[in-house]
Design a protein around this motif. Structure first.
Motif, PDB file in Angstrom:
ATOM      1  N   ASP A  75       0.832  -1.206   0.000  1.00 50.09           N
ATOM      2  CA  ASP A  75       0.000   0.000   0.000  1.00 50.09           C
ATOM      3  C   ASP A  75       0.872   1.265   0.000  1.00 50.09           C
ATOM      4  O   ASP A  75       0.456   2.326  -0.487  1.00 50.09           O
ATOM      5  CB  ASP A  75      -0.909   0.014   1.222  1.00 50.09           C
ATOM      6  CG  ASP A  75      -1.993  -1.082   1.182  1.00 50.09           C
ATOM      7  OD1 ASP A  75      -2.144  -1.709   0.111  1.00 50.09           O
ATOM      8  OD2 ASP A  75      -2.635  -1.317   2.226  1.00 50.09           O
ATOM      9  N   SER A  76       2.064   1.142   0.579  1.00 50.30           N
ATOM     10  CA  SER A  76       2.932   2.330   0.694  1.00 50.30           C
ATOM     11  C   SER A  76       3.341   2.883  -0.671  1.00 50.30           C
ATOM     12  O   SER A  76       3.484   4.098  -0.827  1.00 50.30           O
ATOM     13  CB  SER A  76       4.188   1.966   1.487  1.00 50.30           C
ATOM     14  OG  SER A  76       4.884   0.892   0.869  1.00 50.30           O
ATOM     15  N   LEU A  95       2.566   7.370  -4.809  1.00 49.51           N
ATOM     16  CA  LEU A  95       2.198   7.952  -6.094  1.00 49.51           C
ATOM     17  C   LEU A  95       1.002   8.890  -5.968  1.00 49.51           C
ATOM     18  O   LEU A  95       0.859   9.815  -6.762  1.00 49.51           O
ATOM     19  CB  LEU A  95       1.945   6.854  -7.131  1.00 49.51           C
ATOM     20  CG  LEU A  95       0.645   6.012  -6.998  1.00 49.51           C
ATOM     21  CD1 LEU A  95      -0.505   6.663  -7.778  1.00 49.51           C
ATOM     22  CD2 LEU A  95       0.858   4.593  -7.549  1.00 49.51           C
ATOM     23  N   MET A  96       0.198   8.645  -4.944  1.00 49.73           N
ATOM     24  CA  MET A  96      -0.951   9.502  -4.716  1.00 49.73           C
ATOM     25  C   MET A  96      -0.620  10.689  -3.803  1.00 49.73           C
ATOM     26  O   MET A  96      -1.431  11.591  -3.661  1.00 49.73           O
ATOM     27  CB  MET A  96      -2.086   8.682  -4.097  1.00 49.73           C
ATOM     28  CG  MET A  96      -2.593   7.554  -4.996  1.00 49.73           C
ATOM     29  SD  MET A  96      -3.307   8.171  -6.552  1.00 49.73           S
ATOM     30  CE  MET A  96      -4.718   9.101  -5.931  1.00 49.73           C
ATOM     31  N   GLY A  97       0.546  10.645  -3.194  1.00 49.25           N
ATOM     32  CA  GLY A  97       0.916  11.729  -2.284  1.00 49.25           C
ATOM     33  C   GLY A  97       0.089  11.728  -1.034  1.00 49.25           C
ATOM     34  O   GLY A  97      -0.260  12.798  -0.509  1.00 49.25           O
ATOM     35  N   LYS A 114     -10.595  -1.607  -5.968  1.00 54.44           N
ATOM     36  CA  LYS A 114     -10.886  -1.070  -7.288  1.00 54.44           C
ATOM     37  C   LYS A 114      -9.901   0.034  -7.668  1.00 54.44           C
ATOM     38  O   LYS A 114      -9.393   0.068  -8.785  1.00 54.44           O
ATOM     39  CB  LYS A 114     -12.315  -0.531  -7.303  1.00 54.44           C
ATOM     40  CG  LYS A 114     -12.720   0.051  -8.644  1.00 54.44           C
ATOM     41  CD  LYS A 114     -14.142   0.585  -8.610  1.00 54.44           C
ATOM     42  CE  LYS A 114     -14.537   1.193  -9.947  1.00 54.44           C
ATOM     43  NZ  LYS A 114     -15.921   1.742  -9.930  1.00 54.44           N
ATOM     44  N   GLU A 115      -9.647   0.913  -6.703  1.00 53.79           N
ATOM     45  CA  GLU A 115      -8.702   2.018  -6.968  1.00 53.79           C
ATOM     46  C   GLU A 115      -7.290   1.499  -7.218  1.00 53.79           C
ATOM     47  O   GLU A 115      -6.600   1.969  -8.108  1.00 53.79           O
ATOM     48  CB  GLU A 115      -8.714   2.981  -5.786  1.00 53.79           C
ATOM     49  CG  GLU A 115      -7.870   4.223  -5.976  1.00 53.79           C
ATOM     50  CD  GLU A 115      -7.953   5.149  -4.776  1.00 53.79           C
ATOM     51  OE1 GLU A 115      -7.365   6.258  -4.848  1.00 53.79           O
ATOM     52  OE2 GLU A 115      -8.565   4.787  -3.757  1.00 53.79           O
ATOM     53  N   ILE A 116      -6.920   0.478  -6.471  1.00 50.14           N
ATOM     54  CA  ILE A 116      -5.565  -0.059  -6.607  1.00 50.14           C
ATOM     55  C   ILE A 116      -5.410  -0.777  -7.946  1.00 50.14           C
ATOM     56  O   ILE A 116      -4.410  -0.617  -8.634  1.00 50.14           O
ATOM     57  CB  ILE A 116      -5.269  -1.018  -5.438  1.00 50.14           C
ATOM     58  CG1 ILE A 116      -5.127  -0.221  -4.130  1.00 50.14           C
ATOM     59  CG2 ILE A 116      -4.020  -1.831  -5.722  1.00 50.14           C
ATOM     60  CD1 ILE A 116      -4.920  -1.094  -2.914  1.00 50.14           C
ATOM     61  N   LYS A 117      -6.398  -1.562  -8.316  1.00 46.70           N
ATOM     62  CA  LYS A 117      -6.269  -2.388  -9.501  1.00 46.70           C
ATOM     63  C   LYS A 117      -6.432  -1.609 -10.794  1.00 46.70           C
ATOM     64  O   LYS A 117      -6.078  -2.114 -11.861  1.00 46.70           O
ATOM     65  CB  LYS A 117      -7.277  -3.512  -9.448  1.00 46.70           C
ATOM     66  CG  LYS A 117      -6.960  -4.531  -8.347  1.00 46.70           C
ATOM     67  CD  LYS A 117      -8.003  -5.632  -8.329  1.00 46.70           C
ATOM     68  CE  LYS A 117      -7.670  -6.679  -7.251  1.00 46.70           C
ATOM     69  NZ  LYS A 117      -8.687  -7.771  -7.234  1.00 46.70           N
ATOM     70  N   THR A 118      -6.978  -0.413 -10.727  1.00 45.64           N
ATOM     71  CA  THR A 118      -7.211   0.346 -11.951  1.00 45.64           C
ATOM     72  C   THR A 118      -6.151   1.411 -12.231  1.00 45.64           C
ATOM     73  O   THR A 118      -6.123   1.987 -13.317  1.00 45.64           O
ATOM     74  CB  THR A 118      -8.569   1.042 -11.880  1.00 45.64           C
ATOM     75  OG1 THR A 118      -8.622   1.890 -10.722  1.00 45.64           O
ATOM     76  CG2 THR A 118      -9.694   0.019 -11.840  1.00 45.64           C
ATOM     77  N   ASN A 119      -5.278   1.696 -11.279  1.00 46.62           N
ATOM     78  CA  ASN A 119      -4.260   2.755 -11.463  1.00 46.62           C
ATOM     79  C   ASN A 119      -3.009   2.156 -12.124  1.00 46.62           C
ATOM     80  O   ASN A 119      -2.350   1.295 -11.539  1.00 46.62           O
ATOM     81  CB  ASN A 119      -3.902   3.386 -10.127  1.00 46.62           C
ATOM     82  CG  ASN A 119      -3.096   4.661 -10.278  1.00 46.62           C
ATOM     83  OD1 ASN A 119      -2.241   4.768 -11.123  1.00 46.62           O
ATOM     84  ND2 ASN A 119      -3.379   5.625  -9.423  1.00 46.62           N
ATOM     85  N   ASP A 125      -0.083   3.484 -12.745  1.00 42.31           N
ATOM     86  CA  ASP A 125       1.200   4.155 -12.435  1.00 42.31           C
ATOM     87  C   ASP A 125       2.288   3.119 -12.122  1.00 42.31           C
ATOM     88  O   ASP A 125       2.034   2.117 -11.446  1.00 42.31           O
ATOM     89  CB  ASP A 125       0.997   5.092 -11.237  1.00 42.31           C
ATOM     90  CG  ASP A 125       2.175   6.031 -11.043  1.00 42.31           C
ATOM     91  OD1 ASP A 125       2.089   7.192 -11.473  1.00 42.31           O
ATOM     92  OD2 ASP A 125       3.197   5.613 -10.418  1.00 42.31           O
ATOM     93  N   PRO A 126       3.541   3.336 -12.610  1.00 44.23           N
ATOM     94  CA  PRO A 126       4.611   2.364 -12.371  1.00 44.23           C
ATOM     95  C   PRO A 126       4.889   2.127 -10.897  1.00 44.23           C
ATOM     96  O   PRO A 126       5.446   1.081 -10.530  1.00 44.23           O
ATOM     97  CB  PRO A 126       5.826   2.982 -13.055  1.00 44.23           C
ATOM     98  CG  PRO A 126       5.316   4.061 -13.924  1.00 44.23           C
ATOM     99  CD  PRO A 126       3.977   4.454 -13.444  1.00 44.23           C
ATOM    100  N   TYR A 127       4.485   3.074 -10.066  1.00 38.59           N
ATOM    101  CA  TYR A 127       4.722   2.904  -8.622  1.00 38.59           C
ATOM    102  C   TYR A 127       3.639   2.034  -7.968  1.00 38.59           C
ATOM    103  O   TYR A 127       3.739   1.738  -6.779  1.00 38.59           O
ATOM    104  CB  TYR A 127       4.777   4.278  -7.930  1.00 38.59           C
ATOM    105  CG  TYR A 127       6.139   4.977  -8.080  1.00 38.59           C
ATOM    106  CD1 TYR A 127       7.085   4.915  -7.073  1.00 38.59           C
ATOM    107  CD2 TYR A 127       6.449   5.686  -9.236  1.00 38.59           C
ATOM    108  CE1 TYR A 127       8.313   5.548  -7.196  1.00 38.59           C
ATOM    109  CE2 TYR A 127       7.661   6.314  -9.374  1.00 38.59           C
ATOM    110  CZ  TYR A 127       8.605   6.244  -8.348  1.00 38.59           C
ATOM    111  OH  TYR A 127       9.832   6.868  -8.482  1.00 38.59           O
ATOM    112  N   ASN A 128       2.626   1.653  -8.711  1.00 36.96           N
ATOM    113  CA  ASN A 128       1.574   0.805  -8.159  1.00 36.96           C
ATOM    114  C   ASN A 128       2.042  -0.645  -8.216  1.00 36.96           C
ATOM    115  O   ASN A 128       2.002  -1.293  -9.268  1.00 36.96           O
ATOM    116  CB  ASN A 128       0.283   0.983  -8.965  1.00 36.96           C
ATOM    117  CG  ASN A 128      -0.890   0.221  -8.373  1.00 36.96           C
ATOM    118  OD1 ASN A 128      -0.753  -0.483  -7.354  1.00 36.96           O
ATOM    119  ND2 ASN A 128      -2.056   0.322  -9.006  1.00 36.96           N
TER     120      ASN A 128
END
Length: 555
Positions: A463-464, A469-471, A480-485, A487-490
């Protein structure tokens, strides 16, 4: 030899003899052609001696009149020899008594047989520079200098006193010059003119002597003060004027004292060093910016520096992200918000990053300085430049990482480069709740990165990394938010490590990343949602820990 010095010696008197040619009180030399010793012929040993049948004995005196001095100015050729004129006798001068009976011819005396010859050329032995001075009458003779009663030093007849000590003055010099003119007219060699005593010389000698004593006294006092005297120091807690002093890392007591003296806080370096040596905590002064008062006693200044309230430092806690550090720097330097961040993004290659970091920072890295603003205390005060502050922080991180040997350890841990090792440490710092968790957390990361990992199949699922990436720093993040973003940092969406560090790891997290545990940990859950982290080796154990988390947080 007789009392007249004309005895039958082996050779005649030498012309350099002081009595040679003594012609009387006037000091005249015999006229040309006149025998030097009263008309008596010179003795020659080659001639046989003759008998003296009628030699008149010495000691009879003529009853003639006394010849006055005034008649003795020169020689009168018409006047017979020894015609009652004053002649030296018994080694002295006639004192005005009756004249002496003239000597008769002595057949045995060769001097008496020599006739006088006038007009004969004779050398003038008084006219040469080396000649003895002509004799003077008794009334004009100067007494011989007496020996010094204290030192016993006798200057001698031709020495005299040096002009510097003679005590003469200008009037005496003028008088001597007048008296010397007569000798000059007569062609006699006289004494050299007396040198004038110089008062300036006395003044110079006295000044040099006094200056020497003063210099010796001054340096002697300074030497005593340096070795044995008390160091200069102010008294009290200082005046109302503030002073800001920057102390560098590793500064010695002398360097700290010099910085305080330059700022006007203490009066001398020695006073501060002495106070530091007397205080048991004196060696615990930390690097940073200190706000003190001017004209403080050394002991008061030291006591205030040991107090946290005097330090005006920016303290970076472990795990803080660069965004937080940039804001704090702007606040301290009283700059517009975003000023430091813009400089970091623009000039990151000029701020001192290690070459191995520069070579591995890719285009996907959000902040090239992330992980290199090392957690510590830094002097940050108004007037400094943001780039200077950032350089100090980056330099501190590079030094710490080099001491840990990150380049060699990265290879041992099967990582691509040291930059990935810093990234692992930042994840350990962000996910671990306590220092006791760090080594287990490091093992979880390395186990999930293993190619043969079939539990998570290469995904970290932290999660960190999403919060970075979200600041943000959220505990509950929807799937849902995690699986759809994308960003390379996800790390829920991408396998492996994120592109770069997600914070600034501290020393404990770094050491944990270098030396992970070896217990087989693969999962972890913060079961209380805050400070307690529990670990699991299998997916089943992980699910039980997840239920425990939901129960504690109401999820």
């Amino acid at each position: 030899m007789t009392e007249y010095g004309r005895g039958p010696g082996s050779e005649p008197w030498h012309p350099e003899d002081p009595l040679y040619g003594d012609g009387g009180w006037g000091g005249q030399q015999g006229a040309p052609g006149q025998p030097p010793y009263g008309g008596q012929g010179q003795y020659h040993p080659q001639q046989p001696q003759q008998a003296h049948p009628q030699q008149q004995p010495y000691g009879e005196w003529d009853a003639g009149q006394e010849q006055p001095y005034g008649h003795q100015q020169g020689y009168d050729p018409l006047q017979a020899q020894y015609n009652g004129s004053p002649q030296p006798h018994e080694g002295g001068w006639d004192t005005g008594q009756a004249g002496q009976v003239p000597y008769g011819g002595d057949p045995a005396d060769p001097y008496g047989q020599q006739s006088a010859a006038y007009g004969e050329e004779r050398p003038d032995f008084y006219g040469t520079p080396e000649a003895y001075p002509p004799p003077e009458p008794p009334g004009r003779r100067r007494p011989a200098p007496e020996p010094d009663r204290e030192t016993g030093w006798d200057p001698g007849p031709d020495q005299g006193e040096h002009a510097f000590f003679a005590g003469g003055d200008e009037d005496e010099d003028a008088a001597d010059a007048g008296r010397g003119s007569r000798s000059e007219r007569r062609g006699r060699g006289g004494k050299k003119p007396r040198k004038r005593r110089s008062g300036c010389a006395c003044l110079v000698v006295a000044t040099v002597f006094a200056g020497g004593i003063g210099g010796v006294g001054y340096f002697g006092y300074q030497f005593y003060q340096d070795r044995f005297g008390t160091a200069p120091d102010y008294a009290g807690d200082g005046i109302d004027t503030k002073a800001t002093v920057t102390i560098d890392k590793g500064a010695t007591g002398g360097a700290i004292g010099q910085a305080l003296k330059d700022a006007g806080v203490v009066k001398s370096v020695d006073a501060f060093v002495s106070a530091q040596g007397k205080n048991p905590e004196g060696q615990k002064i930390q690097a940073g910016v200190y706000t003190l008062k001017k004209q403080m006693s050394a002991a008061s200044a030291l006591e205030l520096m040991l107090s946290p309230k005097s330090r005006n430092n920016l303290i970076i806690p472990e795990g803080k992200r660069n965004a937080w550090v940039y804001e704090k720097i702007d606040e301290r330097l009283e700059l517009d918000k975003g000023t430091t961040k813009n400089i970091a993004q623009k000039d990151w290659k000029k701020l001192g990053l290690p070459q191995w970091a520069v070579n591995n920072i890719g285009s996907k890295v959000k902040d090239p300085l992330e992980g290199f603003l090392y957690p510590s205390s830094y002097p940050v005060a108004k007037g400094q430049k943001p780039e200077d502050v950032l350089k100090k922080m980056v330099s501190q991180a590079a030094e710490e990482y080099d001491e840990l040997g990150v380049e060699a350890k990265a290879k041992e841990l099967k990582l691509k480069n040291p930059f990935e090792l810093i990234t692992v440490a930042s994840l350990v710092q962000a996910e671990g709740k306590t220092h006791e968790d760090f080594r287990k957390m490091a093992e979880v990361i390395y186990n999930r990165l293993k190619p043969g990992n079939m539990e998570t199949v290469g995904f970290l699922q932290f999660d960190s990394t999403f919060n970075y990436l979200m600041g943000q720093s959220e505990i509950k993040i929807s799937e849902k938010e995690i699986k759809t973003n994308p960003d390379p940092y996800n790390t829920y969406k991408h396998t492996g490590l994120p592109p770069g560090p997600i914070g600034n790891p501290g020393e404990v997290a770094m050491k944990a990343a270098l030396n992970p545990s070896k217990d087989g940990w693969l999962y972890f859950v913060a079961t209380d949602g805050m400070n307690k982290t529990e670990f699991a080796k299998t997916h089943a154990e992980f699910l039980r820990l997840k239920e425990k988390f939901n129960a504690s947080t109401g999820g």
